[in-house]
Design a protein around this motif. Structure first.
Motif, PDB file in Angstrom:
ATOM      1  N   THR A 272      -7.383  -6.370  -4.992  1.00 57.84           N
ATOM      2  CA  THR A 272      -7.025  -5.321  -5.943  1.00 57.84           C
ATOM      3  C   THR A 272      -7.294  -3.945  -5.340  1.00 57.84           C
ATOM      4  OG1 THR A 272      -9.231  -5.344  -6.958  1.00 57.84           O
ATOM      5  CG2 THR A 272      -7.562  -6.817  -7.892  1.00 57.84           C
ATOM      6  N   VAL A 273      -6.554  -2.965  -5.828  1.00 54.11           N
ATOM      7  CA  VAL A 273      -6.737  -1.577  -5.423  1.00 54.11           C
ATOM      8  C   VAL A 273      -6.848  -0.733  -6.693  1.00 54.11           C
ATOM      9  CG1 VAL A 273      -5.746   0.411  -4.244  1.00 54.11           C
ATOM     10  CG2 VAL A 273      -5.478  -1.883  -3.268  1.00 54.11           C
ATOM     11  N   SER A 274      -7.989  -0.038  -6.866  1.00 57.25           N
ATOM     12  CA  SER A 274      -8.194   0.817  -8.040  1.00 57.25           C
ATOM     13  C   SER A 274      -7.635   2.209  -7.769  1.00 57.25           C
ATOM     14  CB  SER A 274      -9.687   0.915  -8.377  1.00 57.25           C
ATOM     15  OG  SER A 274     -10.205  -0.361  -8.702  1.00 57.25           O
ATOM     16  N   ARG A 275      -7.040   2.780  -8.819  1.00 57.67           N
ATOM     17  CA  ARG A 275      -6.435   4.098  -8.683  1.00 57.67           C
ATOM     18  C   ARG A 275      -6.907   4.989  -9.823  1.00 57.67           C
ATOM     19  NH1 ARG A 275      -0.436   1.751  -7.345  1.00 57.67           N
ATOM     20  NH2 ARG A 275      -0.531   1.216  -9.555  1.00 57.67           N
ATOM     21  N   GLY A 276      -6.367   6.213  -9.884  1.00 57.82           N
ATOM     22  CA  GLY A 276      -6.779   7.168 -10.899  1.00 57.82           C
ATOM     23  C   GLY A 276      -6.549   6.659 -12.306  1.00 57.82           C
ATOM     24  N   ASN A 277      -7.382   7.156 -13.244  1.00 56.78           N
ATOM     25  CA  ASN A 277      -7.305   6.782 -14.660  1.00 56.78           C
ATOM     26  C   ASN A 277      -7.534   5.288 -14.875  1.00 56.78           C
ATOM     27  OD1 ASN A 277      -6.640   9.462 -15.508  1.00 56.78           O
ATOM     28  ND2 ASN A 277      -4.523   9.099 -14.850  1.00 56.78           N
ATOM     29  N   ASN A 278      -8.336   4.694 -13.973  1.00 59.35           N
ATOM     30  CA  ASN A 278      -8.686   3.273 -14.062  1.00 59.35           C
ATOM     31  C   ASN A 278      -7.479   2.347 -13.923  1.00 59.35           C
ATOM     32  OD1 ASN A 278     -11.551   3.342 -14.351  1.00 59.35           O
ATOM     33  ND2 ASN A 278     -11.279   4.072 -16.459  1.00 59.35           N
ATOM     34  N   ASP A 279      -6.394   2.864 -13.359  1.00 60.12           N
ATOM     35  CA  ASP A 279      -5.228   2.033 -13.086  1.00 60.12           C
ATOM     36  C   ASP A 279      -5.562   1.086 -11.931  1.00 60.12           C
ATOM     37  OD1 ASP A 279      -2.666   1.031 -13.170  1.00 60.12           O
ATOM     38  OD2 ASP A 279      -1.809   2.645 -11.950  1.00 60.12           O
ATOM     39  N   MET A 280      -4.829  -0.004 -11.838  1.00 61.26           N
ATOM     40  CA  MET A 280      -5.106  -0.981 -10.788  1.00 61.26           C
ATOM     41  C   MET A 280      -3.813  -1.622 -10.310  1.00 61.26           C
ATOM     42  SD  MET A 280      -7.694  -4.270 -10.911  1.00 61.26           S
ATOM     43  CE  MET A 280      -9.177  -3.245 -10.892  1.00 61.26           C
ATOM     44  N   ALA A 281      -3.724  -1.858  -9.001  1.00 59.98           N
ATOM     45  CA  ALA A 281      -2.621  -2.614  -8.398  1.00 59.98           C
ATOM     46  C   ALA A 281      -3.188  -3.918  -7.852  1.00 59.98           C
ATOM     47  CB  ALA A 281      -1.961  -1.815  -7.285  1.00 59.98           C
ATOM     48  N   VAL A 282      -2.377  -4.957  -7.864  1.00 63.97           N
ATOM     49  CA  VAL A 282      -2.817  -6.279  -7.421  1.00 63.97           C
ATOM     50  C   VAL A 282      -1.866  -6.782  -6.338  1.00 63.97           C
ATOM     51  CG1 VAL A 282      -3.405  -8.624  -8.124  1.00 63.97           C
ATOM     52  CG2 VAL A 282      -3.671  -6.740  -9.746  1.00 63.97           C
ATOM     53  N   TYR A 283      -2.449  -7.305  -5.251  1.00 67.19           N
ATOM     54  CA  TYR A 283      -1.669  -7.853  -4.138  1.00 67.19           C
ATOM     55  C   TYR A 283      -2.166  -9.261  -3.842  1.00 67.19           C
ATOM     56  CZ  TYR A 283      -0.702  -2.874  -3.491  1.00 67.19           C
ATOM     57  OH  TYR A 283      -0.340  -1.574  -3.699  1.00 67.19           O
ATOM     58  N   THR A 284      -1.310 -10.067  -3.228  1.00 67.16           N
ATOM     59  CA  THR A 284      -1.772 -11.373  -2.764  1.00 67.16           C
ATOM     60  C   THR A 284      -2.690 -11.166  -1.563  1.00 67.16           C
ATOM     61  OG1 THR A 284       0.012 -11.720  -1.161  1.00 67.16           O
ATOM     62  CG2 THR A 284       0.447 -12.367  -3.439  1.00 67.16           C
ATOM     63  N   ASP A 285      -3.394 -12.216  -1.178  1.00 68.61           N
ATOM     64  CA  ASP A 285      -4.295 -12.104  -0.029  1.00 68.61           C
ATOM     65  C   ASP A 285      -3.533 -11.954   1.280  1.00 68.61           C
ATOM     66  OD1 ASP A 285      -3.299 -14.669   0.064  1.00 68.61           O
ATOM     67  OD2 ASP A 285      -5.227 -15.661  -0.209  1.00 68.61           O
ATOM     68  N   SER A 286      -2.208 -12.090   1.236  1.00 69.57           N
ATOM     69  CA  SER A 286      -1.392 -11.854   2.425  1.00 69.57           C
ATOM     70  C   SER A 286      -0.696 -10.501   2.379  1.00 69.57           C
ATOM     71  CB  SER A 286      -0.344 -12.968   2.571  1.00 69.57           C
ATOM     72  OG  SER A 286       0.511 -13.001   1.443  1.00 69.57           O
TER      73      SER A 286
ATOM     74  N   THR B 189       7.178 -15.227   5.715  1.00 72.17           N
ATOM     75  CA  THR B 189       6.695 -14.241   6.690  1.00 72.17           C
ATOM     76  C   THR B 189       5.317 -13.721   6.315  1.00 72.17           C
ATOM     77  OG1 THR B 189       7.897 -12.519   5.479  1.00 72.17           O
ATOM     78  CG2 THR B 189       9.012 -13.526   7.354  1.00 72.17           C
ATOM     79  N   MET B 190       4.981 -13.760   5.025  1.00 68.49           N
ATOM     80  CA  MET B 190       3.659 -13.339   4.554  1.00 68.49           C
ATOM     81  C   MET B 190       3.120 -14.448   3.643  1.00 68.49           C
ATOM     82  SD  MET B 190       4.527  -9.324   3.738  1.00 68.49           S
ATOM     83  CE  MET B 190       2.818  -8.835   3.448  1.00 68.49           C
ATOM     84  N   PRO B 191       2.777 -15.596   4.228  1.00 64.99           N
ATOM     85  CA  PRO B 191       2.383 -16.757   3.417  1.00 64.99           C
ATOM     86  C   PRO B 191       1.055 -16.549   2.703  1.00 64.99           C
ATOM     87  CG  PRO B 191       1.980 -17.192   5.735  1.00 64.99           C
ATOM     88  CD  PRO B 191       2.716 -15.886   5.670  1.00 64.99           C
ATOM     89  N   LEU B 192       0.972 -17.098   1.500  1.00 58.69           N
ATOM     90  CA  LEU B 192      -0.280 -17.086   0.753  1.00 58.69           C
ATOM     91  C   LEU B 192      -1.359 -17.813   1.546  1.00 58.69           C
ATOM     92  CD1 LEU B 192       1.108 -18.053  -2.791  1.00 58.69           C
ATOM     93  CD2 LEU B 192       0.617 -15.758  -1.923  1.00 58.69           C
ATOM     94  N   GLN B 193      -2.599 -17.320   1.415  1.00 55.65           N
ATOM     95  CA  GLN B 193      -3.700 -17.888   2.193  1.00 55.65           C
ATOM     96  C   GLN B 193      -4.595 -18.813   1.385  1.00 55.65           C
ATOM     97  OE1 GLN B 193      -3.804 -17.197   5.553  1.00 55.65           O
ATOM     98  NE2 GLN B 193      -1.872 -16.180   5.078  1.00 55.65           N
TER      99      GLN B 193
END
Length: 491
Positions: A210-224, A266-270
């Motif tokens: 996860t990546v936290s951003r302003g105003n407590n917003d959050m983005a989520v990415y796979t481990d790849s 090309t970006m397989p889940l881990q």
């Protein structure tokens, strides 16, 4: 200090004590919730006006939470593998019945040796043929078990994909509340707890960061590194493979049209349950299926009948044949699905109108063709063909390396190695599961010790707040008495 200032200080203290008491009560009420974090009220001093609250904050430990998510994903990976391996283990783990392919091969070899010792015995010939039928049925059953395991894993992938999509929709709803609440200055700490719980559930299905951003917003990415959520959720797509085709991997999982599982990813889940299920479906099960198919292929080859007249006729399937057989399979080349189609030639099976002694005499492939008859004299004591078959079972054959076992071994050794391979895979997966489960539990315990609610501390704080409340109330009462006396004196 003036009476009005004193009254203001006491009133503000009373209000803050009430706010803090409310939060402490909230903590106590939710103490047993897994991802509820301890809340506290920030208090600031206002010169000349007492105190006030500046907001509610929650206990956090981002580093430990990331470790919880990571170990949760790894645990789910191994758990999925262990479940499939336990299912496959049913093909070999019945020691009392000796139902594994290796055990059935040894029992058949023993029946052949017994028949060689008494070639004139019709009972011995029938026993050998029935043992061969048991072996063919055992390989059929093992192949069926592998198909079921692959089908179950494929269905599990579909269920996991559906859960991920549902969780991402929930995540969007909660994340929007958090961002809007932060902008308006509302208390969003409970929503942040809900978001953490969603992330924890999501990590069971797929490895995330996860990546936290302003105003407590959050983005989520796979481990790849593939985006799962950025303002809006990315949809996972998967089409169930249905009846799994022997030898072929199942369908891939896609995120926004990008494959994240399978050979083309090309970006397989881990990590995560999806990864464990795909590995179980397309790696472990396919390898074991290949081993069973190779045993079936060598049985057809070893028991093939050759032209005894010197006329150069082709070798043809003898005792063991398979549906649609048109000849002998080539050496060292895997034929996927062969174990499912393997059967004992009905020409030698008494239960299907065949003659069991053809195992000794030859001519199983075609009783009307004398060129494949070995016992041309019809001697009841003839053992050459039986002994030849026994020797062939102990001879070395070339096996396809796709089965991930030795490429040169006897049938008995190969079948025993297959059992060892499956048990080793199961042990590795189980050891990994135990390690990751322990790591997850310890990470979670450490996380909750820092962020969770300690009832003893909360109850102690409640007593302090009660005394503070009583003190503030007493001070207001004293100021009220002094105001009454002052007004009375003025009158």
């Amino acid at each position: 200090m003036s009476l009005s200032a004193t009254l203001s200080n006491a009133s503000s203290s009373l209000y803050v004590a009430g706010e803090r008491t409310s939060v402490v009560s909230r903590n106590i009420a939710n103490a047993e919730k897994a991802y509820y974090s301890r809340k506290s009220v920030e208090v600031v001093t206002i010169p000349g006006s007492g105190v006030r609250t500046s907001g509610v904050v929650r206990a956090e430990s981002p580093v430990l939470f990331r470790q919880v998510l990571s170990s949760s994903s790894s645990t789910a990976t191994y758990q999925a593998q262990v479940e499939t391996l336990d299912f496959l283990d049913s093909t070999i783990n019945d020691v009392e019945l000796d139902a594994s392919p290796a055990a059935l091969i040894n029992k058949f070899l023993s029946a052949l040796q017994n028949y060689s010792a008494q070639p004139q015995s019709e009972l011995a010939s029938k026993a050998a043929v029935r043992s061969a039928a048991d072996l063919a049925n055992g390989l059929n059953s093992a192949a069926s078990t592998v198909r079921k395991a692959r089908t179950e894993a494929d269905s599990g992938v579909q269920a996991s994909v559906d859960r991920v999509n549902s969780l991402l929709d929930q995540f969007q709803t909660v994340n929007d509340y958090i961002v809007k609440g932060t902008l308006s200055g509302s208390d969003v700490t409970d929503y942040m707890d809900q978001r953490d719980e969603i992330l924890a559930n999501l990590s069971n299905e797929v490895g995330i960061r996860t990546v936290s951003r302003g105003n407590n917003d959050m983005a989520v990415y796979t481990d790849s590194g593939v985006t799962l959520f950025d303002r809006v959720p990315r949809k996972l797509e998967f089409v169930g493979s249905g009846n799994m085709t022997p030898g072929l991997p199942g369908n891939a999982v896609y995120i926004d049209g990008v494959p994240v599982t399978g050979a083309n990813a090309t970006m397989p889940l881990q990590s995560g349950r999806i990864v464990g299920l795909v590995q179980a479906r397309d790696d472990i099960s396919l390898s074991y299926e290949a081993q069973i198919d190779e045993m079936a292929r060598v049985l057809v080859t070893a028991f093939a009948e050759s032209d005894q007249t010197g006329g150069g006729g082709p070798d043809v399937p003898g005792l063991f044949t398979y549906t649609g057989a048109s000849g002998i399979p080539p050496d060292g080349v895997l034929i996927s699905g062969l174990a499912s189609a393997l059967r004992v030639n009905p020409n030698v099976d008494p239960d299907k109108g065949g003659v069991a002694t053809r195992l000794r005499d030859g001519g199983i492939s075609d009783p009307l063709s004398p060129q494949y008859v070995y016992n041309t004299d019809g001697s009841a004591s003839y053992t050459n063909r039986i002994d030849e078959l026994i020797n062939k079972m102990g001879a070395n054959y070339t096996f396809d390396p796709a089965a991930k076992l030795t490429s040169d071994a006897s049938l008995t050794d190969y079948s025993a190695t297959s059992v060892g391979w499956l048990e080793e895979q199961r042990k590795v997966a189980d050891d990994g599961l135990q390690y990751q489960s322990t790591l997850y539990q310890r990470s979670f315990d450490s996380f909750t010790r820092i962020t969770g609610v300690n009832l003893d501390e909360e109850l102690s704080l409640m007593l302090e707040l009660e005394r503070s409340f009583q003190t503030s109330s007493k001070l207001i009462s004293v100021v009220d008495s002094m105001y009454s006396a002052l007004i009375g004196a003025i009158r």
